[in-house]
Design an enzyme around this catalytic site. Structure first.
Site, PDB file in Angstrom:
ATOM      1  N   SER A   8       1.400  -7.872  -1.467  1.00  0.00           N
ATOM      2  CA  SER A   8       0.426  -7.610  -2.640  1.00  0.00           C
ATOM      3  C   SER A   8       0.068  -8.640  -3.226  1.00  0.00           C
ATOM      4  CB  SER A   8       1.879  -6.976  -3.713  1.00  0.00           C
ATOM      5  OG  SER A   8       1.284  -6.988  -4.900  1.00  0.00           O
ATOM      6  N   HIS A  33      -2.350  -4.972   0.235  1.00  0.00           N
ATOM      7  CA  HIS A  33      -1.903  -4.004  -1.045  1.00  0.00           C
ATOM      8  C   HIS A  33      -2.565  -4.685  -2.449  1.00  0.00           C
ATOM      9  CE1 HIS A  33       0.826  -1.144  -2.918  1.00  0.00           C
ATOM     10  NE2 HIS A  33       0.972  -2.100  -3.820  1.00  0.00           N
ATOM     11  N   ASP A  35      -2.665  -4.111  -6.548  1.00  0.00           N
ATOM     12  CA  ASP A  35      -1.955  -3.437  -7.665  1.00  0.00           C
ATOM     13  C   ASP A  35      -2.887  -3.147  -8.827  1.00  0.00           C
ATOM     14  OD1 ASP A  35       0.640  -2.859  -6.826  1.00  0.00           O
ATOM     15  OD2 ASP A  35       0.953  -4.842  -6.465  1.00  0.00           O
ATOM     16  N   MET A  37      -3.529  -2.014 -12.652  1.00  0.00           N
ATOM     17  CA  MET A  37      -2.677  -1.587 -13.836  1.00  0.00           C
ATOM     18  C   MET A  37      -3.432  -1.655 -14.961  1.00  0.00           C
ATOM     19  SD  MET A  37       0.753  -4.007 -13.166  1.00  0.00           S
ATOM     20  CE  MET A  37       1.500  -4.156 -11.426  1.00  0.00           C
ATOM     21  N   HIS A  66      -3.134   0.627  -4.897  1.00  0.00           N
ATOM     22  CA  HIS A  66      -2.153   1.401  -5.810  1.00  0.00           C
ATOM     23  C   HIS A  66      -2.535   1.238  -7.145  1.00  0.00           C
ATOM     24  CE1 HIS A  66       2.507   0.790  -6.996  1.00  0.00           C
ATOM     25  NE2 HIS A  66       1.850   1.921  -7.338  1.00  0.00           N
ATOM     26  N   MET A  68      -1.958   2.220 -10.647  1.00  0.00           N
ATOM     27  CA  MET A  68      -1.066   2.397 -11.690  1.00  0.00           C
ATOM     28  C   MET A  68      -1.747   2.765 -13.060  1.00  0.00           C
ATOM     29  SD  MET A  68       1.797  -0.334 -10.445  1.00  0.00           S
ATOM     30  CE  MET A  68       0.464  -1.268  -9.317  1.00  0.00           C
ATOM     31  N   MET A 137       8.440   3.603  -5.182  1.00  0.00           N
ATOM     32  CA  MET A 137       8.559   2.317  -5.969  1.00  0.00           C
ATOM     33  C   MET A 137      10.199   2.173  -6.064  1.00  0.00           C
ATOM     34  SD  MET A 137       5.924   1.555  -6.886  1.00  0.00           S
ATOM     35  CE  MET A 137       6.481   0.072  -7.760  1.00  0.00           C
ATOM     36  N   ASP A 173       7.866  -0.065  -2.132  1.00  0.00           N
ATOM     37  CA  ASP A 173       7.080  -1.294  -2.936  1.00  0.00           C
ATOM     38  C   ASP A 173       8.112  -1.806  -4.259  1.00  0.00           C
ATOM     39  OD1 ASP A 173       5.389  -2.919  -4.373  1.00  0.00           O
ATOM     40  OD2 ASP A 173       4.176  -1.206  -5.072  1.00  0.00           O
TER      41      ASP A 173
HETATM   42  C1  DX5 Z   1       4.668  -3.497  -8.781  1.00  0.00           C
HETATM   43  C2  DX5 Z   1       3.975  -3.563  -7.810  1.00  0.00           C
HETATM   44  C3  DX5 Z   1       4.182  -4.344  -6.652  1.00  0.00           C
HETATM   45  C4  DX5 Z   1       4.558  -5.623  -6.907  1.00  0.00           C
HETATM   46  C5  DX5 Z   1       5.672  -6.046  -5.761  1.00  0.00           C
HETATM   47  O1  DX5 Z   1       4.474  -2.767  -9.934  1.00  0.00           O
HETATM   48  O2  DX5 Z   1       3.427  -2.179  -7.523  1.00  0.00           O
HETATM   49  O3  DX5 Z   1       3.293  -3.921  -5.637  1.00  0.00           O
HETATM   50  O4  DX5 Z   1       3.469  -6.517  -6.733  1.00  0.00           O
HETATM   51  O5  DX5 Z   1       6.081  -7.503  -6.172  1.00  0.00           O
HETATM   52  P1  DX5 Z   1       7.560  -7.967  -5.753  1.00  0.00           P
HETATM   53  O6  DX5 Z   1       7.532  -7.712  -4.180  1.00  0.00           O
HETATM   54  O7  DX5 Z   1       7.550  -9.156  -6.028  1.00  0.00           O
HETATM   55  O8  DX5 Z   1       8.698  -7.172  -6.181  1.00  0.00           O
HETATM   56 ZN    ZN Z   2       2.131  -1.933  -5.744  1.00  0.00          ZN
END
Ligand code: DX5
Ligand code: ZN
Length: 212
Positions: A8, A33, A35, A37, A66, A68, A137, A173
């Site tokens: 990620s 990956h 993320d 947000m 991903h 969110m 998750m 994840d």
């Molecule tokens: C959390 C993200 C993850 C995050 C994982 O909301 O979706 O992808 O980056 O990070 P680690 O591996 O540090 O938990």
């Molecule tokens: Zn993620």
């Protein structure tokens, strides 16, 4: 069959994202990956389609995006155009999950659905034929570096049974480390997302190898 590793980039150096993507590519990442947000569905803000588009020329690997964000439907096209290969939405973030999954597939992208820790696997029982990937998750989404929630293991096992012979990948994840990677793979996870566990030291190759 060995597990796939999806670093990620949330844990990467955002000032050098292109370089970081090239570094995890050559260190053996299977998926990149990403993320996304929105400060609304999750309490943090990250990046949008313009950044995905800017990173696209830096690697030929699968962009595992991903989302969110809520609402999500109005942004799916932009993430598809930006070069996402897999577009994953949260079951909790769309009122009409079936329609959202159809939208992703209509753009010739793989459709992923993610479940928060409190969401039961039954939330996706009736859309399995429209799903290419399920993202479990194992932390509450929003931040990297949180601790793994063990109930995810049981959910992965149940999903493995639900999925049966369909060609759906199960990805996990949040809080994935070299210590829990084996039990996650044994439970049925085929793709491990890892942020801090990959980026914690400069030797990304060793960190990815340790997860595998
Ligand atoms: C959390 C993200 C993850 C995050 C994982 O909301 O979706 O992808 O980056 O990070 P680690 O591996 O540090 O938990
Ligand atoms: Zn993620």
């Amino acid at each position: 069959m060995s597990v796939k590793i999806a670093p990620s980039i949330l844990s990467a150096d955002f000032a050098r994202l292109g370089e970081e993507v090239r570094a995890i590519d050559s260190a053996g990442a299977d998926y990149i990956h990403v993320d996304v947000m929105d400060g609304h569905f999750v309490p943090n803000l990250t990046i949008g389609p313009a950044v995905v588009k800017a990173l696209r020329p830096h690697t030929a690997k699968v962009f595992d995006v991903h989302l969110m964000i809520e609402p999500v439907d109005p942004y799916v096209q932009a993430f598809a155009d930006a070069g996402s290969d897999i577009i994953t939405v949260h079951a909790e973030a769309t009122r009409h999950l079936d329609r959202t999954l159809q939208l992703i597939r209509s753009l010739d992208r793989k459709a992923g659905v993610s479940l928060n820790p409190a969401t039961p696997e039954s939330a996706i029982a009736y859309v399995l034929d429209k799903v290419d990937l399920i993202l479990v998750m194992s932390v509450n989404p929003g931040f990297g570096g949180q601790s793994f929630i063990p109930a995810a293991l049981d959910k992965i096992r149940r999903l493995r049974d639900m999925v049966g012979s369909r060609s759906i990948e199960i990805e996990v994840d949040g809080g994935v480390t070299a210590d829990n990677a084996r039990s996650l793979a044994d439970a049925g996870a085929q793709v491990l997302v890892a942020g801090s566990a990959v980026f914690r030291t400069p030797d990304y190759r060793a960190n990815i190898a340790a997860l595998r």
